[in-house]
Design an enzyme around this catalytic site. Structure first.
Site, PDB file in Angstrom:
ATOM      1  N   ASP A  43      37.004  61.251  43.138  1.00 45.90           N
ATOM      2  CA  ASP A  43      37.581  60.960  44.462  1.00 45.90           C
ATOM      3  C   ASP A  43      38.510  62.103  44.856  1.00 45.90           C
ATOM      4  OD1 ASP A  43      39.128  59.313  46.604  1.00 45.90           O
ATOM      5  OD2 ASP A  43      37.548  57.959  45.938  1.00 45.90           O
TER       6      ASP A  43
ATOM      7  N   HIS B 135      43.858  58.320  48.496  1.00 40.89           N
ATOM      8  CA  HIS B 135      42.650  57.510  48.311  1.00 40.89           C
ATOM      9  C   HIS B 135      42.242  57.444  46.848  1.00 40.89           C
ATOM     10  CE1 HIS B 135      38.350  56.438  48.775  1.00 40.89           C
ATOM     11  NE2 HIS B 135      38.736  55.839  49.874  1.00 40.89           N
TER      12      HIS B 135
ATOM     13  N   ASN C 198      31.392  52.174  55.348  1.00 44.77           N
ATOM     14  CA  ASN C 198      32.218  51.414  56.302  1.00 44.77           C
ATOM     15  C   ASN C 198      31.723  51.582  57.728  1.00 44.77           C
ATOM     16  OD1 ASN C 198      33.813  50.982  54.050  1.00 44.77           O
ATOM     17  ND2 ASN C 198      35.274  52.572  54.584  1.00 44.77           N
TER      18      ASN C 198
ATOM     19  N   SER D 236      35.372  51.453  49.731  1.00 42.63           N
ATOM     20  CA  SER D 236      36.031  52.273  48.701  1.00 42.63           C
ATOM     21  C   SER D 236      36.868  51.428  47.763  1.00 42.63           C
ATOM     22  CB  SER D 236      36.971  53.296  49.355  1.00 42.63           C
ATOM     23  OG  SER D 236      36.294  54.434  49.772  1.00 42.63           O
TER      24      SER D 236
END
Lengths: 457, 71
Positions: free
Chosen positions: A203, A235, A330, A404
């Site tokens: 990530d 994130h 998303n 996520s």
């Protein structure tokens, strides 16, 4: 702030695309006067290209009302929006016009006449809360959106902070003192969960000094040129926390599914929140070489067609006894009739695709639905709304939304099943899906249902 | 120049470096050789892509998707 994670290739000027008109947290509708329809954001080849672009826009598209970034600031402006707003320092121009003009702009961009690097729909962005916006003088809804849009552009180019995936701060009231709602929903209670199992989180890196995560990773690596594994975005830290946060965090309820997992952290997305395929593949290769049983990929691109590379890489991982787990995406806006689609790499049939559900176990508004291409299906669901986890910035925790956030729940649960029964690779995939708790929702939205932990006894 | 992802076929899964050398010899610039997953990353002129697809050991050549984001 929140931002629309859907990234359509180019706006259909008749479709009203590109507007983030729902952020999934019940934000009130925009106040009158209504904001103008979204425009188009052009990314120039360089800051010096602005003059040539404005000439071309005037000649080719008939857009001649030009303002520069020097006009920004100084309080609220009138509602008359310039057709062309050039943000010279960023090498970006924001274009507004009537549908015919935007149609001509679309053609000119596609044919290369404009000489721009990218033409993308303008996003209308919403702040997480009123406290993040100036309150005096009052700003109307459009100016708030414009303010956030410019802030997002600056953040993307310079020193971004905060999640960029449609994330949204939530109150955390759904959690209790002991466990987050997500851990309670999936039955993740075991403080020794994950022992002996290696999970890689690929990530934006990790906040190495976070008190809950300091010294936690067995190995780290950055595949982003010029950036260390240190997470200036947030994130990655959030995802790492959901996989491997401690059984007894410094503050608040436990939020880590598998506290004893052996952790690898690879940085494959920049602090700005984007990444190239080469970085991601290099990260997967590194993770497998370092013995990862599970690779957590809370990332993707809105590409509907599965790519051969991930199909093959996912299969090779399974054959090595490793499982790739990826966020479905998303790009849905279900409340607006748009179910979205599973993007790459989750749409490979050999990569486990994870959807997001909310505390009522309803599918999240943003969570992508299975597509028609072979393999482009949702395989399983997990908590992905109001998910509390670690965050690099004060107060050190954030509750946020996204597939996520669901993905590391499943990665952690995979570690639990690997520890519990010695399951790996394809068998681990089967354990996760066969034991999933059915939900009263279409399988196209949640696959086999809610992934759960093995229970004692 | 175009960034491409080259997937090596199963028969050459243990000879990824050899495929990478062929890719380089064909005129592409190899940027990464990923032995474990059987992938070669490279940049090349777009006109070279079809040629790379015909090299022994190459299963697929895909133009790199560059806009991966957190989800």
């Amino acid at each position: 702030m929140t931002t629309d994670s859907a990234r359509p290739s180019f706006p259909d000027p008749t479709a009203g695309g590109g507007t983030t008109d729902g952020d999934g947290n019940g934000s009130p509708p925009a106040r009158s006067p209504a904001p103008p329809p979204p425009g188009v954001v052009l990314t120039l080849s360089g800051p010096g290209e602005a003059a040539a672009l404005t000439r071309t826009l005037a000649d080719r598209v008939g857009l001649s009302e030009v303002a520069s970034s020097a006009d920004l600031g100084g309080g609220p402006r009138g509602h008359a929006e310039p057709e062309v707003m050039v943000l010279e320092a960023l090498g970006v121009a924001v274009i507004h016009g009537d549908p015919d003009q935007l149609g001509s702009l679309s053609v000119a961009a596609r044919t290369g006449e404009l000489g721009v690097m990218a033409a993308e729909p303008e996003l209308v962005l919403h702040a997480l809360g009123a406290t993040t916006l100036p309150t005096s003088p009052p700003l109307d809804a459009y100016l708030r959106g414009f303010h956030d849009g410019v802030s997002a552009l600056v953040a993307a180019v310079a020193a971004p902070t905060g999640a960029l995936d449609g994330a949204d701060q939530a109150s955390g009231e759904v959690d209790d003192d002991e466990l987050t709602w997500g851990l309670r929903a999936v039955g993740a209670h075991d403080p020794a969960a994950g022992a002996g199992v290696t999970v890689a989180v690929l990530d934006t890196g990790v906040a190495t000094a976070h008190p809950d995560l300091c010294g936690r990773a067995r190995a780290t690596a950055s595949f982003v040129p010029g950036e260390s594994v240190e997470d200036a975005n947030g994130h990655g830290t959030h995802c790492v926390g959901t996989v491997a946060g401690p059984a007894s965090p410094t503050s608040g309820p436990r939020y880590g599914v598998a506290p004893e997992v052996e952790l690898l952290v690879g940085k494959v997305l920049s602090d700005g929140g984007s990444g190239n395929e080469g970085w991601i593949l290099a990260g997967i290769d590194w993770a497998l070489r370092n013995g990862a049983h599970v690779v957590s990929l809370s990332l993707g691109a809105d590409v509907a067609t599965p790519r051969v590379t991930y199909e093959v890489v996912g299969q090779r991982a399974l054959e090595r006894g490793s499982l790739l787990v990826a966020a479905a995406g998303n790009n849905a806006r279900r409340s607006h009739g748009r179910p979205g689609f599973v993007g790459t790499p989750a749409n490979a049939s050999t990569v486990l695709a994870v959807a997001a559900v909310d505390p009522r176990l309803a599918v999240a508004d943003f969570s992508a639905r299975s597509g028609h291409a072979c393999g482009a299906r949702v395989d399983v669901a997990a908590p992905g709304v109001a998910v509390r986890s670690a965050w690099p910035h004060p107060p050190g925790y954030l509750a946020t939304n996204g597939t996520s956030m669901a993905t590391p729940h499943v990665a952690g649960l995979a570690a639990c099943w690997a520890q519990h029964g010695g399951h790996h690779g394809s068998e681990l995939w089967r354990r996760l899906t066969c034991t999933a708790s059915p939900l009263d929702v279409s399988a196209a939205d949640v696959g086999a249902g809610l992934a759960v932990a093995p229970q004692a006894g | 120049m175009t960034a491409v992802t080259i997937t090596v076929d199963d028969d050459h899964a243990n000879a990824v470096a050899e495929v990478a050398r062929a890719v380089g010899a064909a005129g592409a610039e190899v940027t990464a050789v990923l032995d474990t997953i059987g992938v070669v990353s490279a940049t090349c002129d777009r006109a070279l892509v079809e040629h790379l697809r015909r090299l022994p050991g190459v299963l697929a050549v895909e133009v790199e998707a560059t806009d991966y984001r957190p989800r």
